[in-house]
Enzyme design. Structure first.
Site, mmCIF file in Angstrom:
data_model
loop_
_atom_site.group_PDB
_atom_site.id
_atom_site.type_symbol
_atom_site.label_atom_id
_atom_site.label_comp_id
_atom_site.label_asym_id
_atom_site.label_seq_id
_atom_site.Cartn_x
_atom_site.Cartn_y
_atom_site.Cartn_z
ATOM 1 N N ARG A 1 0.772 -1.514 -0.127
ATOM 2 C CA ARG A 1 0.093 0.241 0.041
ATOM 3 C C ARG A 1 0.908 1.268 -0.004
ATOM 4 O O ARG A 1 0.112 2.518 -0.718
ATOM 5 C CB ARG A 1 -1.052 -0.006 1.774
ATOM 6 N N ARG B 1 -22.001 -2.383 2.747
ATOM 7 C CA ARG B 1 -20.657 -3.301 2.601
ATOM 8 C C ARG B 1 -21.049 -3.773 4.041
ATOM 9 O O ARG B 1 -21.021 -2.731 4.399
ATOM 10 C CB ARG B 1 -19.211 -2.669 2.697
ATOM 11 N N ARG C 1 -18.565 -3.295 9.465
ATOM 12 C CA ARG C 1 -17.104 -3.170 9.762
ATOM 13 C C ARG C 1 -17.210 -1.250 10.582
ATOM 14 O O ARG C 1 -16.919 -0.326 9.638
ATOM 15 C CB ARG C 1 -16.260 -3.215 8.408
HETATM 16 P P1 AMP Z 1 -8.518 -3.310 4.044
HETATM 17 O O1 AMP Z 1 -9.384 -4.501 4.083
HETATM 18 O O2 AMP Z 1 -7.250 -4.027 3.385
HETATM 19 O O3 AMP Z 1 -9.074 -2.220 3.363
HETATM 20 O O4 AMP Z 1 -7.457 -2.860 5.921
HETATM 21 C C1 AMP Z 1 -8.350 -2.362 6.472
HETATM 22 C C2 AMP Z 1 -7.117 -2.218 7.190
HETATM 23 O O5 AMP Z 1 -6.114 -2.210 7.622
HETATM 24 C C3 AMP Z 1 -6.629 -0.382 6.491
HETATM 25 O O6 AMP Z 1 -7.334 0.798 7.174
HETATM 26 C C4 AMP Z 1 -5.391 0.514 7.277
HETATM 27 O O7 AMP Z 1 -5.553 0.363 8.024
HETATM 28 C C5 AMP Z 1 -4.733 -1.974 7.645
HETATM 29 N N1 AMP Z 1 -4.313 -2.202 6.531
HETATM 30 C C6 AMP Z 1 -4.199 -2.958 6.096
HETATM 31 N N2 AMP Z 1 -3.103 -3.234 4.519
HETATM 32 C C7 AMP Z 1 -2.402 -2.443 5.074
HETATM 33 C C8 AMP Z 1 -0.744 -2.231 4.546
HETATM 34 N N3 AMP Z 1 -0.707 -2.908 3.268
HETATM 35 N N4 AMP Z 1 -0.748 -1.495 4.936
HETATM 36 C C9 AMP Z 1 -0.893 -0.167 5.800
HETATM 37 N N5 AMP Z 1 -2.219 -0.049 6.468
HETATM 38 C C10 AMP Z 1 -2.896 -1.264 5.658
#
Ligand code: AMP
Length: 205
Positions: free
Chosen positions: A88, A122, A152
């Site tokens: 990310r 969602r 969520r």
């Molecule tokens: P997601 O389910 O992929 O939308 O991730 C949910 C949350 O987890 C994000 O909003 C970030 O706070 C954290 N997160 C997930 N993947 C990453 C990553 N690769 N780098 C930093 N934070 C992450």
């Protein structure tokens, strides 16, 4: 085969990465799911990550990279994996390049307006993590484990706007980064799931 699924929150990365993983027989590695599990288990890492996640901010790179390094040495990743929500940031992408070879980067494109709209519907299972959308759901329960699906905490409208800002500032530059490496394949993520999946399949074939 190692594939990255890139895209803003709510663009369908999880859904399509999961389907692709099943089709190709390789696991989907979602850093978001891994973090949510750590939060649920109340580990030290989970407690550290929770505040960032609830604010819609990124968890520090070192934390994410530690988790990924540990996960990709598992036997089920021997033939490759699908990264969902990772990398990310550019430092994450640089670190990943030093660990393994990436074969393709699938970028799911969706406008901010469409994302905000999609995120409103969602729903997520608090038990198994299955994600769905009210427009596809028949009732309020998880199709995998029948628990009541919830919104969520980081899908609340104000957090979604933060996550979008973070995406534009820190993750979107990865599109150009991977384009320069000749790895990028962009797919339009508007339309229903099966239509989009067909585009994804074609882009990766
Ligand atoms: P997601 O389910 O992929 O939308 O991730 C949910 C949350 O987890 C994000 O909003 C970030 O706070 C954290 N997160 C997930 N993947 C990453 C990553 N690769 N780098 C930093 N934070 C992450």
């Amino acid at each position: 085969m190692n594939i990255i699924f890139l895209g803003p929150p709510g663009s369908g990365k999880g859904t399509h990465a999961e389907r692709c993983g099943q089709t190709m027989g390789i696991p989907r590695l979602s850093t978001g799911d891994m973090l949510r599990e750590q939060v649920k288990q109340q580990t030290k890492l989970g407690l550290e990550a929770k505040a960032y996640m609830e604010a819609g901010q990124l968890v520090p790179d070192e934390v994410i990279l530690g988790m990924i390094r540990e996960r990709i040495i598992a036997p089920d990743c021997a033939n490759g994996c699908i990264f969902d929500g990772f990398p990310r940031t550019e430092p994450q992408a640089e670190a990943l390049a030093g660990i393994l070879t990436i074969d393709a980067v699938l970028n799911l494109a969706l406008s901010d307006e469409a994302i905000v709209d999609r995120m409103k519907g969602r729903r997520c299972c608090p038990d198994c993590g299955h994600t769905s959308h009210t427009s596809w759901m028949n009732g309020e329960n998880c199709v995998q484990c029948s628990k009541t699906m919830i919104i969520r905490s980081d899908d609340m409208p104000e957090t979604v706007l933060n996550r979008l800002q973070v995406y534009h500032a820190q993750t979107k530059p990865l599109i150009a980064y991977y384009e320069r490496q000749g790895l990028l394949r962009t797919v339009d993520s508007t339309g229903d799931v099966s239509m989009v999946f067909e585009r994804v399949r074609e882009a990766l074939s």
